[in-house]
Design a protein around this motif. Structure first.
Motif, short mmCIF file in Angstrom:
data_model
loop_
_atom_site.label_atom_id
_atom_site.label_comp_id
_atom_site.label_asym_id
_atom_site.label_seq_id
_atom_site.Cartn_x
_atom_site.Cartn_y
_atom_site.Cartn_z
N ALA A 101 -18.42 2.81 -29.12
CA ALA A 101 -18.52 4.16 -29.67
C ALA A 101 -19.37 5.05 -28.75
N GLU A 102 -20.47 4.50 -28.25
CA GLU A 102 -21.32 5.26 -27.33
C GLU A 102 -20.54 5.67 -26.08
N GLU A 103 -19.74 4.75 -25.56
CA GLU A 103 -18.94 5.06 -24.36
C GLU A 103 -17.94 6.16 -24.64
N LEU A 104 -17.32 6.15 -25.81
CA LEU A 104 -16.40 7.23 -26.17
C LEU A 104 -17.11 8.58 -26.21
N VAL A 105 -18.29 8.60 -26.79
CA VAL A 105 -19.06 9.85 -26.87
C VAL A 105 -19.41 10.33 -25.46
N ARG A 106 -19.90 9.43 -24.62
CA ARG A 106 -20.21 9.80 -23.22
C ARG A 106 -18.98 10.35 -22.51
N ALA A 107 -17.83 9.70 -22.70
CA ALA A 107 -16.60 10.12 -22.03
C ALA A 107 -16.19 11.54 -22.43
N ARG A 108 -16.61 11.97 -23.61
CA ARG A 108 -16.31 13.33 -24.06
C ARG A 108 -17.43 14.30 -23.71
N GLY A 109 -18.41 13.82 -22.96
CA GLY A 109 -19.52 14.69 -22.57
C GLY A 109 -20.64 14.75 -23.57
N GLY A 110 -20.61 13.90 -24.58
CA GLY A 110 -21.67 13.89 -25.58
C GLY A 110 -22.94 13.26 -25.06
#
Length: 169
Positions: A101-110
């Motif tokens: 989940a953290e990686e998904l957020v990072r990938a979206r610039g979060g």
């Protein structure tokens, strides 16, 4: 040690989830989370081992709905509904789901991910603390569920909302 695969839910996964990870009292839980993913407001992550779903959790891109949480963290993405099959808890599956989940957020610039934990769930609270999540605010998680007979039940749990700032690495 058996390998855990983490990936977003697909339509054909929903019946498998209902069979392998049933939601007593909330029969449409998996379908509802998949529908949120299809609408673009969430990503429903599944953990697989040996071709079977063994855990799940959802990134809600629009953040936590609780007013107390929104006042404290705005629309910070929320990871909710983390659950791992009881006989496999303590084997890194929950950690793998949170990290995905953290990686998904990072990938979206979060830059941050939040999650709620019920006061009555010290085991989950310990996991989140170990992963670097810190308490931001207390709130009451409120939701309704419809049972198999069509009766609606209102639920509420006292919780803490935790946040982890995500580095770019």
């Amino acid at each position: 040690m058996e390998r855990t695969e983490i990936r977003p839910c697909r339509a054909e996964d929903v019946p498998l989830l209902d069979r392998h990870l049933p939601a007593p009292g909330a029969p449409a839980r998996h379908a509802d989370r998949f529908a949120r993913q299809e609408a673009g407001t969430g990503t429903y992550l599944l953990a697989w081992r040996g071709g079977e779903p063994v855990g799940h959790g959802q990134v809600r891109w629009d953040g936590c709905a609780a007013p107390e949480v929104r006042a404290a963290v705005g629309d910070c993405p929320e990871f909710n509904g983390l659950d791992v099959r009881a006989d496999l808890r303590g084997r890194g599956i929950g950690t793998a789901l949170v990290r995905a989940a953290e990686e998904l957020v990072r990938a979206r610039g979060g830059t941050a991910l939040g999650l709620g934990v019920a006061h009555a769930n010290p085991r989950a609270a310990a996991l989140y603390a170990r992963l670097g999540y810190v308490p931001v605010t207390a709130y009451t998680d409120r939701w309704s569920r419809t049972d198999r007979d069509g009766r609606v039940h209102e639920e509420a749990d006292p919780c803490a909302f935790l946040v982890r700032e995500l580095s770019a690495d």
